[in-house]
Design an enzyme around this catalytic site. Structure first.
Site, PDB file in Angstrom:
ATOM      1  N   HIS A 440       0.816  -1.226   0.000  1.00 63.17           N
ATOM      2  CA  HIS A 440       0.000   0.000   0.000  1.00 63.17           C
ATOM      3  C   HIS A 440       0.844   1.268   0.000  1.00 63.17           C
ATOM      4  CE1 HIS A 440      -4.012  -1.856   0.714  1.00 63.17           C
ATOM      5  NE2 HIS A 440      -3.237  -2.870   1.071  1.00 63.17           N
ATOM      6  N   ASP A 646       3.306   9.497  -0.938  1.00 64.16           N
ATOM      7  CA  ASP A 646       2.158   8.702  -0.502  1.00 64.16           C
ATOM      8  C   ASP A 646       1.945   7.579  -1.500  1.00 64.16           C
ATOM      9  OD1 ASP A 646      -0.084   8.055   1.008  1.00 64.16           O
ATOM     10  OD2 ASP A 646      -0.816  10.111   1.052  1.00 64.16           O
TER      11      ASP A 646
HETATM   12  C1  GDG Z   1      -2.180   3.769   3.162  1.00 62.43           C
HETATM   13  C2  GDG Z   1      -1.160   4.444   2.248  1.00 62.43           C
HETATM   14  C3  GDG Z   1      -2.821   4.354   0.390  1.00 62.43           C
HETATM   15  C4  GDG Z   1      -9.159  10.005   7.328  1.00 62.43           C
HETATM   16  N1  GDG Z   1      -9.675  10.713   8.327  1.00 62.43           N
HETATM   17  C5  GDG Z   1     -10.817  10.113   8.668  1.00 62.43           C
HETATM   18  C6  GDG Z   1     -11.011   9.020   7.846  1.00 62.43           C
HETATM   19  N2  GDG Z   1      -9.974   8.980   7.040  1.00 62.43           N
HETATM   20  C7  GDG Z   1      -9.831   7.987   5.993  1.00 62.43           C
HETATM   21  C8  GDG Z   1      -9.889   8.651   4.638  1.00 62.43           C
HETATM   22  C9  GDG Z   1      -9.190   7.624   3.785  1.00 62.43           C
HETATM   23  C10 GDG Z   1      -8.196   6.983   4.760  1.00 62.43           C
HETATM   24  O1  GDG Z   1      -8.572   7.366   6.072  1.00 62.43           O
HETATM   25  C11 GDG Z   1      -6.787   7.512   4.552  1.00 62.43           C
HETATM   26  O2  GDG Z   1      -6.300   6.899   3.412  1.00 62.43           O
HETATM   27  P1  GDG Z   1      -5.009   7.414   2.672  1.00 62.43           P
HETATM   28  O3  GDG Z   1      -4.935   6.703   1.376  1.00 62.43           O
HETATM   29  O4  GDG Z   1      -5.107   8.888   2.521  1.00 62.43           O
HETATM   30  O5  GDG Z   1      -3.772   7.142   3.634  1.00 62.43           O
HETATM   31  P2  GDG Z   1      -3.125   5.985   4.613  1.00 62.43           P
HETATM   32  O6  GDG Z   1      -3.916   5.801   5.825  1.00 62.43           O
HETATM   33  O7  GDG Z   1      -1.736   6.434   4.838  1.00 62.43           O
HETATM   34  O8  GDG Z   1      -3.141   4.616   3.777  1.00 62.43           O
HETATM   35  C12 GDG Z   1      -1.891   5.263   1.187  1.00 62.43           C
HETATM   36  C13 GDG Z   1      -3.723   3.566   1.316  1.00 62.43           C
HETATM   37  O9  GDG Z   1      -2.956   2.863   2.317  1.00 62.43           O
HETATM   38  C14 GDG Z   1      -4.552   2.521   0.549  1.00 62.43           C
HETATM   39  O10 GDG Z   1      -3.733   1.648  -0.144  1.00 62.43           O
HETATM   40  O11 GDG Z   1      -3.642   5.155  -0.436  1.00 62.43           O
HETATM   41  O12 GDG Z   1      -0.961   5.852   0.318  1.00 62.43           O
HETATM   42  O13 GDG Z   1      -0.271   5.268   3.001  1.00 62.43           O
HETATM   43  O14 GDG Z   1     -10.079   6.631   3.353  1.00 62.43           O
HETATM   44  O15 GDG Z   1     -11.240   8.874   4.320  1.00 62.43           O
HETATM   45  N3  GDG Z   1     -12.073   8.193   7.908  1.00 62.43           N
HETATM   46  C15 GDG Z   1     -13.023   8.494   8.832  1.00 62.43           C
HETATM   47  N4  GDG Z   1     -12.892   9.544   9.696  1.00 62.43           N
HETATM   48  C16 GDG Z   1     -11.809  10.384   9.623  1.00 62.43           C
HETATM   49  O16 GDG Z   1     -11.704  11.350  10.387  1.00 62.43           O
HETATM   50  N5  GDG Z   1     -14.125   7.713   8.918  1.00 62.43           N
END
Ligand code: GDG
Length: 744
Positions: A440, A646
């Site tokens: 990821h 990222d």
């Molecule tokens: C890893 C990789 C890759 C955030 N705040 C809240 C909330 N979120 C959710 C978002 C989104 C998720 O968390 C964050 O996803 P990201 O992709 O931005 O980042 P990572 O957590 O670092 O994930 C990344 C991912 O894996 C998938 O392969 O894209 O690059 O680092 O879905 O919406 N969700 C809720 N409340 C919040 O306050 N419910």
């Protein structure tokens, strides 16, 4: 088991630390209706009269209520989740905090509760509780949203308070309050050789269980929604908890015969998996999703169930699959980790971490070595042989757990950098079925990856997977370049040969479930967001949403926002940034520093530019529900998604999915997010270049409607083309296609 319990409950000194509601008292519609009955009072008095035994009631109730119920000084009392205590004599507070803010909050909540039949506010010294047990189910979601608006506003202004969820109650309380105070206090008062037995049912009791030492015991009183626990024993409900206390009472009375067979006590682990057949698909990830507090159970609770769960759920159901990982519980190194299965959708198989695994494997090699390495932050990479050894060892623990649930022919789908050696570990144990890895996070080129002293070993192990998937072609190219340059492997564009084994290496960009960000919101939520947009007036809204992590570039983003106000003074008073930062890895020093740095910049920018009627940056250090996020995305004129690096970044896709196609906002996206490879119609920016990012922000804020619509239309098409579901299906299809059949 009998011997263990007999020797524990006969130990002197012994202390019983017990919660009240849901543990010794059944829940009633209001706290006033749940009172100790004569039977319970007799039992507690009897226990408290036994020499060498202390009974400590550890409750969330107001201290005045506990005083009324238990005037008898033989009982020790801890009230309001550890903020008051009474041994012999007067009550003492354990914290120093001005009570006025919480009283004002209670007044606001009382005013709101008057409009919601069945809602009730309970006032305490440094906390107040909002009970909704008596509310009709259909009214709870709207109520929860309205309450959250008030509570979030309060929490943003009063960081020494926190929100906790209990059994149909939301409580705001002093963040320093913990029931674990009772453990420390009992030890101080009764001496280091005291042994403790703690009973509780509620999430707040987990602090109590977690603070126990290995020679103590925690007993979970099961009642509501099944969940994981730090307790090692469980009883079925209030009647069983009382029967258990009666057993201790008998054990400490002269001449009484004890019969533990009448006591309905059972170890929490290992719970025997009751799956009918071994899984044909085992998904393995370090952490399991936290599913059991889902909206379907209780709409007022906040949830964080991401697209990955929604994508894997139907696939696991169809293939009779299981998802294996750490359940979040840590046991002392001298204990055997527990295992268990939580049936449900998707079914989860969990196991415990040892303390040293958390320190050396998870916080150490995974998060202090691999995370910065794979994100190309070489100066943050910690090289430590102890944590590397732990990384190798914990793979054996994962393999032990996996072998409980699969036959040697089943398919294993492994997720992320925590388990890069897993195929090697399983092959050494004779696993012959297909094994795939999806990473990821990014993958760097050989110049960065070779910093790791064990780079060759890790790459060699990764090449024992049948399929390795990444988010982008760039990461695929970096990985094959590493294999070629560090191992001398023969690498084609999508396949790498190593020691006679061929591994397919491909890009599978992950997606979201766009419709889940487009659902019509509850009317109360619409009203709330309208309130927010009204309160912003003609002020434009820029929104950032991230885990608080140095890879996400939050300080850089805030600085560029400050620079925008400097370079373009016409935006002062006309644009606000809301930055939501979800707490993450808060026990790792880099993350603590990151939080302090972010808070410092917010203070400086607000101090320099803020005016009485306008706050430039609103910084919210907590998580929000999916429904809230969707509405905030839609209300924002600019989605400010600017990580330094990222893997993909799902927020970028979620922001696009949530827009109004007739009047969409602008996605300002870092060129170093994997998402930039697909989302070329975003406004791409370089987060290392403050002035450049400030200018891009200005351009985003001024973009004409026509251009916004055109860009959004193309971005939405990208977001809808690959969803979380199609991503999972294509990975598994590729895995079954590419894996050579191995002999049986
Ligand atoms: C890893 C990789 C890759 C955030 N705040 C809240 C909330 N979120 C959710 C978002 C989104 C998720 O968390 C964050 O996803 P990201 O992709 O931005 O980042 P990572 O957590 O670092 O994930 C990344 C991912 O894996 C998938 O392969 O894209 O690059 O680092 O879905 O919406 N969700 C809720 N409340 C919040 O306050 N419910």
């Amino acid at each position: 088991m009998i011997g263990h319990w007999v020797s524990l409950v006969r130990h002197t000194p012994l202390a019983i630390l017990t919660d009240l509601d849901g543990t010794l008292l059944p829940f009633a519609p209001t706290p006033e209706e749940a009172r100790p009955d004569p039977g319970l009072m007799t039992l507690l008095r009897s226990l408290a009269s036994r020499p060498g035994l202390r009974v400590v009631i550890v409750s969330g109730r107001p201290h005045t209520t506990l005083e009324r119920y238990f005037p008898d000084e033989a009982l020790w009392l801890v009230a309001e989740h550890g903020t008051w205590y009474r041994a012999e004599g007067a009550w003492q507070p354990t914290i120093e905090l001005a009570p006025e803010p919480i009283h004002r909050l209670a007044e606001r909540l009382e005013e709101m509760a008057r409009a919601h039949p069945g809602a009730r506010v309970e006032r305490k010294s440094w906390s107040c509780a909002l009970h909704y047990r008596r509310m009709p189910h259909h009214a709870r979601a709207a109520f929860g949203v309205e309450a959250s608006v008030i509570l979030e506003d309060f929490l943003a202004r009063h960081p020494s308070f926190e929100r906790i969820e209990g059994e149909q109650v939301i409580e705001i309380r002093a963040a320093a309050a913990r029931k674990s105070f009772a453990v420390t206090w009992a030890r101080q008062r009764l001496g280091a050789d005291v042994r403790l037995v703690a009973l509780g049912d509620d999430l707040t009791d987990e602090h109590l269980f977690a603070a126990l030492s290995p020679t103590d015991e925690g007993v979970l009183v099961r009642g509501g929604v099944p969940r994981r626990t730090h307790a090692r024993w469980e009883v079925g409900g209030v009647a069983d908890a009382r029967a258990f206390l009666a057993f201790i009472d008998d054990a400490r009375s002269e001449g009484k015969r004890m019969s533990l067979s009448a006591v309905p006590l059972a170890p929490v682990r290992p719970r025997v998996p009751s799956l009918a057949a071994p899984s044909s698909l085992l998904v393995v990830s370090n952490r399991l999703p936290d599913l059991r507090s889902s909206e379907s159970v209780d709409p007022v609770r906040r949830v964080n169930v991401g697209g990955l769960v929604s994508a894997l759920e139907p696939i696991l159901a169809e293939r009779h699959g299981l998802w294996l990982g750490w359940g979040g519980r840590v046991v002392p190194d001298c204990d055997e980790p527990g295992y268990g299965v939580d049936e449900g959708s998707p079914p989860l198989a969990w196991f415990d971490y040892r303390q040293s695994w958390l320190r050396d494997y998870y916080s150490g090699f995974c998060n202090a070595t691999l995370w910065p390495l794979l994100h190309s932050f070489p100066s943050r990479v910690v090289i430590d042989e102890t944590t590397w050894r732990s990384y190798v060892d914990v793979h054996e623990a994962f393999a032990d757990a996996a072998q409980r649930y699969v036959t040697p022919h089943d398919t294993l789908w492994v997720h992320d950098y925590h388990l890069l050696l897993f195929a090697r570990t399983m092959r050494a144990r004779g696993h012959r079925g297909p094994i795939g890895l999806f990473l990821h996070v990014p993958f760097p080129g050989p110049d960065i990856f070779s910093i790791l002293p064990w780079a060759r070993e890790v790459l060699g192990a990764m090449l024992e997977f049948d399929l390795v998937g990444f988010h982008t072609h760039g990461y695929v190219a970096n990985f094959t370049a590493c294999a070629a340059s560090l191992l001398g492997s023969v690498a084609g564009p999508h396949v790498v040969e190593h020691s006679g084994h061929f591994t397919s290496v491909e890009a599978f960009p992950i997606g979201i479930l766009p419709e889940s960000f487009q659902e019509a919101p509850e009317p109360a939520l619409v009203a709330e967001i309208q309130d927010l947009t009204r309160s912003l007036g003609s002020t434009r809204l820029v929104l950032g949403v991230d885990r608080l992590d140095y890879t996400k570039g939050i300080p850089e983003r805030l600085l560029a926002f400050g620079r925008l106000l400097e370079l373009y003074p016409e935006w002062r008073g006309r644009v606000s940034l809301i930055q939501i930062s979800v707490p993450s890895r808060a026990d790792i020093p880099e993350y603590v520093e990151q939080r302090a740095s972010v808070e410092g910049i917010v203070g400086r920018v607000n101090g320099q530019f803020g005016e009485p009627h306008w706050v430039p940056i609103r910084y919210l250090y907590r998580g929000y529900s999916r429904a809230h996020l969707s509405r905030l995305y839609r209300a924002a004129h600019v989605g400010y998604v600017t990580p330094l690096r990222d893997g993909m970044n799902l927020v970028a896709k979620e922001y696009v999915a949530a827009q109004d196609p007739d009047d969409p906002g602008v996605l300002l996206l870092s060129e170093f997010a994997g998402a930039a490879a697909e989302m070329k119609d975003a406004l791409l920016t370089n987060p290392y270049y403050t002035d450049g990012m400030a200018r891009d922000l200005d351009r985003a804020l001024r973009m004409p409607l026509e251009e916004r619509r055109a860009r959004h239309g193309r971005l939405l098409a990208v977001t809808e083309r690959t969803t979380a579901l199609s991503w999972a299906e294509s990975f598994l299809a590729a895995l079954s296609e590419r894996s050579p059949r191995r002999g049986t």
